[in-house]
Design a protein around this motif. Structure first.
Motif, PDB file in Angstrom:
ATOM      1  N   CYS A  66       0.815  -1.564   0.008  1.00 47.52           N
ATOM      2  CA  CYS A  66       0.318   0.034   0.235  1.00 47.52           C
ATOM      3  C   CYS A  66       0.792   1.315   0.194  1.00 47.52           C
ATOM      4  CB  CYS A  66      -1.309  -0.319   1.201  1.00 47.52           C
ATOM      5  SG  CYS A  66      -2.494  -1.204   1.322  1.00 47.52           S
ATOM      6  N   ILE A  67       2.090   1.175   0.284  1.00 47.09           N
ATOM      7  CA  ILE A  67       3.027   2.555   0.689  1.00 47.09           C
ATOM      8  C   ILE A  67       3.665   2.699  -0.542  1.00 47.09           C
ATOM      9  CG2 ILE A  67       5.083   3.395   1.721  1.00 47.09           C
ATOM     10  CD1 ILE A  67       4.164   2.024   4.707  1.00 47.09           C
ATOM     11  N   PHE A  68       3.634   1.511  -1.187  1.00 47.17           N
ATOM     12  CA  PHE A  68       5.155   1.476  -2.685  1.00 47.17           C
ATOM     13  C   PHE A  68       3.740   1.902  -3.366  1.00 47.17           C
ATOM     14  CE2 PHE A  68       4.638  -0.414  -6.403  1.00 47.17           C
ATOM     15  CZ  PHE A  68       6.468  -0.141  -6.681  1.00 47.17           C
ATOM     16  N   LEU A  69       2.083   1.600  -3.313  1.00 43.96           N
ATOM     17  CA  LEU A  69       1.072   2.207  -4.314  1.00 43.96           C
ATOM     18  C   LEU A  69       1.455   3.733  -4.192  1.00 43.96           C
ATOM     19  CD1 LEU A  69      -1.197  -0.721  -4.659  1.00 43.96           C
ATOM     20  CD2 LEU A  69       0.675   0.262  -6.362  1.00 43.96           C
ATOM     21  N   TYR A  70       1.009   4.186  -3.006  1.00 45.71           N
ATOM     22  CA  TYR A  70       0.357   4.972  -3.185  1.00 45.71           C
ATOM     23  C   TYR A  70       1.999   6.514  -3.209  1.00 45.71           C
ATOM     24  CZ  TYR A  70       0.510  10.192   0.440  1.00 45.71           C
ATOM     25  OH  TYR A  70      -0.107  10.803  -0.122  1.00 45.71           O
ATOM     26  N   ILE A  71       3.013   5.761  -2.564  1.00 40.11           N
ATOM     27  CA  ILE A  71       4.002   6.435  -3.043  1.00 40.11           C
ATOM     28  C   ILE A  71       3.772   6.544  -4.511  1.00 40.11           C
ATOM     29  CG2 ILE A  71       6.864   6.565  -3.118  1.00 40.11           C
ATOM     30  CD1 ILE A  71       6.666   5.971  -0.164  1.00 40.11           C
ATOM     31  N   GLY A 104       1.581   7.010  -7.066  1.00 47.99           N
ATOM     32  CA  GLY A 104       1.224   6.898  -7.377  1.00 47.99           C
ATOM     33  C   GLY A 104       1.136   8.834  -7.338  1.00 47.99           C
ATOM     34  N   VAL A 105       1.738   8.969  -5.894  1.00 45.45           N
ATOM     35  CA  VAL A 105       2.234  10.792  -6.313  1.00 45.45           C
ATOM     36  C   VAL A 105       3.122  10.913  -6.875  1.00 45.45           C
ATOM     37  CG1 VAL A 105       2.906  12.107  -4.596  1.00 45.45           C
ATOM     38  CG2 VAL A 105       1.070  10.727  -3.747  1.00 45.45           C
ATOM     39  N   TRP A 106       4.164  10.046  -7.469  1.00 47.20           N
ATOM     40  CA  TRP A 106       4.984  10.660  -7.532  1.00 47.20           C
ATOM     41  C   TRP A 106       4.719  10.541  -9.594  1.00 47.20           C
ATOM     42  CZ3 TRP A 106       8.032   7.617 -12.162  1.00 47.20           C
ATOM     43  CH2 TRP A 106       9.080   7.776 -11.838  1.00 47.20           C
ATOM     44  N   GLN A 107       3.768   9.631  -9.682  1.00 51.44           N
ATOM     45  CA  GLN A 107       3.290   9.618 -11.762  1.00 51.44           C
ATOM     46  C   GLN A 107       2.099  10.718 -11.796  1.00 51.44           C
ATOM     47  OE1 GLN A 107       3.986   7.929 -14.328  1.00 51.44           O
ATOM     48  NE2 GLN A 107       4.221   6.451 -13.632  1.00 51.44           N
ATOM     49  N   GLU A 108       1.843  10.781 -10.071  1.00 49.36           N
ATOM     50  CA  GLU A 108       0.818  12.972 -10.231  1.00 49.36           C
ATOM     51  C   GLU A 108       1.632  13.850 -10.188  1.00 49.36           C
ATOM     52  OE1 GLU A 108      -2.354  14.399  -7.654  1.00 49.36           O
ATOM     53  OE2 GLU A 108      -2.510  11.962  -7.382  1.00 49.36           O
ATOM     54  N   GLU A 109       2.708  13.594  -9.905  1.00 53.34           N
ATOM     55  CA  GLU A 109       3.304  14.968  -9.677  1.00 53.34           C
ATOM     56  C   GLU A 109       4.495  15.166 -11.180  1.00 53.34           C
ATOM     57  OE1 GLU A 109       6.400  14.249  -6.748  1.00 53.34           O
ATOM     58  OE2 GLU A 109       5.312  15.314  -5.382  1.00 53.34           O
ATOM     59  N   ASN A 110       4.729  13.824 -11.610  1.00 54.98           N
ATOM     60  CA  ASN A 110       5.492  13.678 -13.306  1.00 54.98           C
ATOM     61  C   ASN A 110       4.500  14.156 -14.276  1.00 54.98           C
ATOM     62  OD1 ASN A 110       8.031  13.007 -12.343  1.00 54.98           O
ATOM     63  ND2 ASN A 110       7.789  11.567 -12.532  1.00 54.98           N
TER      64      ASN A 110
END
Length: 166
Positions: A28-33, A35-41
């Protein structure tokens, strides 16, 4: 072969349960991080694409303006019009038609200077003077010659002439 009876020992049960729960939490932590990284990019890519479009539009505007300025500069640096004026026609009591015909005759003689660049016209100013001054003019059965009084070389070639008896 048999599976060891570890399911009866609570320590091993907690260990395996902890591994399962830890794996799920870390996933879950991996998916969250991620996802946030993909959203920023993705947001960064959107901003950069918009910036590229804006810069391309701005570049087109600058290029069009540059081309327009070049056209105007080329027009400004060439002879666009030839103005000829005879100053002392009243002294010899010449009618305005004769003066106009004389001016047109001189303009026809130096028409080759139209659309020439200013440097070429400036270099050939002596030739212009000789062309004008060496041509005899016949008005009302009298022969006249022209003298260049003033020669202004710019986008409008202005020549002021004086008429004299030959």
């Amino acid at each position: 072969m048999r599976i060891p009876p570890l399911y009866r020992r609570p320590a091993w049960q907690r260990f395996f349960a902890g591994m399962a729960i830890g794996g799920a939490i870390s996933w879950c932590i991996f998916l969250y991080i991620y996802g946030v990284w993909q959203e920023e990019n993705t947001e960064l890519l959107r901003k950069q694409q918009q910036e590229i479009v804006d810069l391309n539009n701005e570049k087109k505007i600058w290029q069009e303006e540059y081309k327009e300025m070049n056209k105007r500069n080329i027009e400004q640096l060439t002879v666009q019009k030839i103005n000829i004026k005879i100053l002392n026609a009243e002294k010899y009591k010449l009618d305005s038609l004769s003066v106009l015909e004389t001016e047109d005759s001189v303009r026809d003689d130096i028409d080759m200077m139209l659309a020439k660049d200013l440097e070429t016209v400036y270099k050939s100013k002596d030739l212009l003077k000789k062309i004008i001054e060496n041509k005899p003019i016949k008005i009302n059965d009298k022969r006249y010659k022209l003298k260049v009084n003033e020669l202004v070389i710019f986008t409008n070639l202005t020549i002021q002439l004086e008429i004299q008896f030959e």
